[in-house]
Design a protein around this motif. Structure first.
Motif, PDB file in Angstrom:
ATOM      1  N   LEU B  56       0.858  -1.185   0.000  1.00  0.00           N
ATOM      2  CA  LEU B  56       0.000   0.000   0.000  1.00  0.00           C
ATOM      3  C   LEU B  56       0.895   1.236   0.000  1.00  0.00           C
ATOM      4  CD1 LEU B  56      -2.952   1.005   0.187  1.00  0.00           C
ATOM      5  CD2 LEU B  56      -2.625   1.128   2.663  1.00  0.00           C
ATOM      6  N   VAL B  57       0.730   2.055  -1.005  1.00  0.00           N
ATOM      7  CA  VAL B  57       1.523   3.275  -1.114  1.00  0.00           C
ATOM      8  C   VAL B  57       0.595   4.472  -1.157  1.00  0.00           C
ATOM      9  CG1 VAL B  57       3.519   2.191  -2.184  1.00  0.00           C
ATOM     10  CG2 VAL B  57       1.645   2.977  -3.632  1.00  0.00           C
ATOM     11  N   GLU B  58       1.096   5.606  -0.644  1.00  0.00           N
ATOM     12  CA  GLU B  58       0.256   6.783  -0.524  1.00  0.00           C
ATOM     13  C   GLU B  58       0.940   7.998  -1.136  1.00  0.00           C
ATOM     14  OE1 GLU B  58      -1.734   5.482   3.789  1.00  0.00           O
ATOM     15  OE2 GLU B  58      -0.384   7.199   3.664  1.00  0.00           O
ATOM     16  N   SER B  59       0.105   8.958  -1.583  1.00  0.00           N
ATOM     17  CA  SER B  59       0.628  10.219  -2.064  1.00  0.00           C
ATOM     18  C   SER B  59       0.383  11.293  -1.012  1.00  0.00           C
ATOM     19  CB  SER B  59      -0.052  10.613  -3.376  1.00  0.00           C
ATOM     20  OG  SER B  59      -1.386  11.017  -3.129  1.00  0.00           O
ATOM     21  N   ILE B  60       0.975  12.455  -1.229  1.00  0.00           N
ATOM     22  CA  ILE B  60       0.839  13.529  -0.249  1.00  0.00           C
ATOM     23  C   ILE B  60      -0.534  14.173  -0.298  1.00  0.00           C
ATOM     24  CG2 ILE B  60       3.316  14.024  -0.173  1.00  0.00           C
ATOM     25  CD1 ILE B  60       2.769  16.379  -2.051  1.00  0.00           C
ATOM     26  N   ASN B  61      -1.294  13.967  -1.368  1.00  0.00           N
ATOM     27  CA  ASN B  61      -2.597  14.624  -1.475  1.00  0.00           C
ATOM     28  C   ASN B  61      -3.759  13.647  -1.309  1.00  0.00           C
ATOM     29  OD1 ASN B  61      -2.139  13.319  -3.873  1.00  0.00           O
ATOM     30  ND2 ASN B  61      -2.805  15.000  -5.177  1.00  0.00           N
ATOM     31  N   PHE B  63      -4.254  10.354  -2.149  1.00  0.00           N
ATOM     32  CA  PHE B  63      -4.449   9.168  -2.975  1.00  0.00           C
ATOM     33  C   PHE B  63      -3.653   7.996  -2.400  1.00  0.00           C
ATOM     34  CE2 PHE B  63      -6.869  10.315  -6.703  1.00  0.00           C
ATOM     35  CZ  PHE B  63      -6.738  11.692  -6.783  1.00  0.00           C
ATOM     36  N   GLU B  64      -4.127   6.795  -2.666  1.00  0.00           N
ATOM     37  CA  GLU B  64      -3.382   5.601  -2.301  1.00  0.00           C
ATOM     38  C   GLU B  64      -3.595   4.544  -3.385  1.00  0.00           C
ATOM     39  OE1 GLU B  64      -5.053   4.414   1.486  1.00  0.00           O
ATOM     40  OE2 GLU B  64      -6.496   3.100   0.485  1.00  0.00           O
ATOM     41  N   ALA B  65      -2.647   3.630  -3.477  1.00  0.00           N
ATOM     42  CA  ALA B  65      -2.764   2.533  -4.431  1.00  0.00           C
ATOM     43  C   ALA B  65      -2.220   1.274  -3.769  1.00  0.00           C
ATOM     44  CB  ALA B  65      -2.004   2.836  -5.713  1.00  0.00           C
ATOM     45  N   GLU B  66      -2.800   0.155  -4.111  1.00  0.00           N
ATOM     46  CA  GLU B  66      -2.376  -1.108  -3.523  1.00  0.00           C
ATOM     47  C   GLU B  66      -1.937  -2.071  -4.607  1.00  0.00           C
ATOM     48  OE1 GLU B  66      -5.099  -2.891  -0.775  1.00  0.00           O
ATOM     49  OE2 GLU B  66      -3.494  -4.119   0.082  1.00  0.00           O
ATOM     50  N   PHE B  67      -0.720  -2.573  -4.462  1.00  0.00           N
ATOM     51  CA  PHE B  67      -0.186  -3.558  -5.388  1.00  0.00           C
ATOM     52  C   PHE B  67      -0.734  -4.927  -5.016  1.00  0.00           C
ATOM     53  CE2 PHE B  67       2.356  -5.971  -8.052  1.00  0.00           C
ATOM     54  CZ  PHE B  67       3.241  -6.796  -7.375  1.00  0.00           C
ATOM     55  N   ASN B  68      -1.400  -5.563  -5.972  1.00  0.00           N
ATOM     56  CA  ASN B  68      -1.933  -6.903  -5.752  1.00  0.00           C
ATOM     57  C   ASN B  68      -1.336  -7.820  -6.803  1.00  0.00           C
ATOM     58  OD1 ASN B  68      -3.569  -9.272  -5.778  1.00  0.00           O
ATOM     59  ND2 ASN B  68      -5.172  -8.162  -4.700  1.00  0.00           N
ATOM     60  N   LYS B  69      -0.331  -8.600  -6.384  1.00  0.00           N
ATOM     61  CA  LYS B  69       0.399  -9.414  -7.342  1.00  0.00           C
ATOM     62  C   LYS B  69      -0.466 -10.533  -7.922  1.00  0.00           C
ATOM     63  CE  LYS B  69       4.765 -11.888  -7.914  1.00  0.00           C
ATOM     64  NZ  LYS B  69       6.023 -12.331  -7.242  1.00  0.00           N
ATOM     65  N   SER B  70      -1.311 -11.123  -7.096  1.00  0.00           N
ATOM     66  CA  SER B  70      -2.122 -12.241  -7.583  1.00  0.00           C
ATOM     67  C   SER B  70      -3.140 -11.797  -8.617  1.00  0.00           C
ATOM     68  CB  SER B  70      -2.825 -12.933  -6.414  1.00  0.00           C
ATOM     69  OG  SER B  70      -3.723 -12.037  -5.783  1.00  0.00           O
ATOM     70  N   GLN B  71      -3.623 -10.560  -8.468  1.00  0.00           N
ATOM     71  CA  GLN B  71      -4.583 -10.033  -9.432  1.00  0.00           C
ATOM     72  C   GLN B  71      -3.936  -9.115 -10.456  1.00  0.00           C
ATOM     73  OE1 GLN B  71      -8.103  -8.431  -7.572  1.00  0.00           O
ATOM     74  NE2 GLN B  71      -8.395 -10.213  -6.267  1.00  0.00           N
ATOM     75  N   THR B  72      -2.638  -8.982 -10.375  1.00  0.00           N
ATOM     76  CA  THR B  72      -1.857  -8.092 -11.270  1.00  0.00           C
ATOM     77  C   THR B  72      -2.550  -6.740 -11.406  1.00  0.00           C
ATOM     78  OG1 THR B  72      -2.869  -9.011 -13.303  1.00  0.00           O
ATOM     79  CG2 THR B  72      -0.797  -9.990 -12.531  1.00  0.00           C
ATOM     80  N   SER B  73      -2.862  -6.145 -10.257  1.00  0.00           N
ATOM     81  CA  SER B  73      -3.557  -4.855 -10.264  1.00  0.00           C
ATOM     82  C   SER B  73      -2.822  -3.830  -9.417  1.00  0.00           C
ATOM     83  CB  SER B  73      -4.993  -5.023  -9.753  1.00  0.00           C
ATOM     84  OG  SER B  73      -4.988  -5.347  -8.374  1.00  0.00           O
TER      85      SER B  73
END
Lengths: 115, 115
Positions: B56-61, B63-73
């Motif tokens: 799980l990675v986040e931006s300063i404003n 937003f966040e995004a989650e790396f899901n290797k099994s779903q390649t998303s």
């Protein structure tokens, strides 16, 4: 500090003419990339320079496209005998030396219109 | 070869509502993943990145995004959007382990925040 600069910001040309697009990378960045952003194709990689190594030209769409990088700094992308499908925004990016991850910083782009 | 699919070309959302922009990638080797943002009439800016470690990675404003290797998303989310988030968002991938440093981009998702 100064970012990546590109010139011209806009270029209108006639079909069949040659064009040159210029990129000035961030000082100290040894890696330089050219990308193309067009309505139909999105963002596409064109060519990559890293230091004195041979460039990775795998993204160039045809032999009408070429690029050079002088003195490890400024780069020029040349499109010969332009076609209407060459109309796009051409983006340049630079980063510190590979290997390992180094963020690519993008310039504002050159909007090319081929009439 | 690697590729990125952004499933939605346009996403309208009301101000203060949550949003998710979807991104799926394809690669036979390990990848680094990125979200770039392009505000109207501006250049590309890095929003956030996944290189390794926490998925799980986040931006300063916000937003966040989650790396899901099994779903390649690598979907991008924000719990409450603002008018200023109106922009085009690009998901991108690179595979430095395969000697590939150029970014492969998705076709972009235009986020429109409605007052």
């Amino acid at each position: 500090g100064a970012g990546v600069s590109q010139s011209p910001s806009n270029k209108v040309t006639e079909k069949g003419k040659d064009v040159e697009l210029r990129c000035d990378p961030i000082s100290g960045h040894t890696a330089l990339y050219w990308y193309r952003q067009s309505l139909g194709q999105g963002l596409e990689f064109l060519i990559y320079f890293q230091g004195n190594s041979a460039p990775d030209k795998s993204g160039l769409p045809s032999d009408r496209f070429s690029a050079e990088r002088t003195g490890g700094s400024v780069s020029t992308l040349t499109i010969q005998r332009t076609q209407q499908e060459d109309s796009a925004v051409y983006l340049c990016a630079s980063s510190f030396r590979q290997p390992g991850y180094n963020e690519q910083f993008f310039g504002p782009g050159t909007r090319l219109t081929v009439l | 070869a690697q590729s990125v699919t952004q499933l939605d070309s346009q996403v309208p959302v009301f101000e203060e509502a949550p949003v998710e922009l979807r991104c799926n990638y394809s690669s036979s080797v390990s990848v680094y993943l990125f979200w770039y943002v392009q505000y109207p009439n501006q250049g590309l800016q890095l929003l956030l990145k996944y290189l390794s470690g926490s998925t799980l990675v986040e931006s300063i404003n916000g937003f966040e995004a989650e790396f899901n290797k099994s779903q390649t998303s690598f979907h991008l989310r924000k719990p409450s959007v603002h008018i200023s988030d109106t922009a085009e968002y690009f998901c991108a991938v690179t595979s430095p382990g395969a000697g590939s440093y150029q970014l492969t981009f998705g076709k972009g998702t235009k986020l429109s925040v409605i007052p």
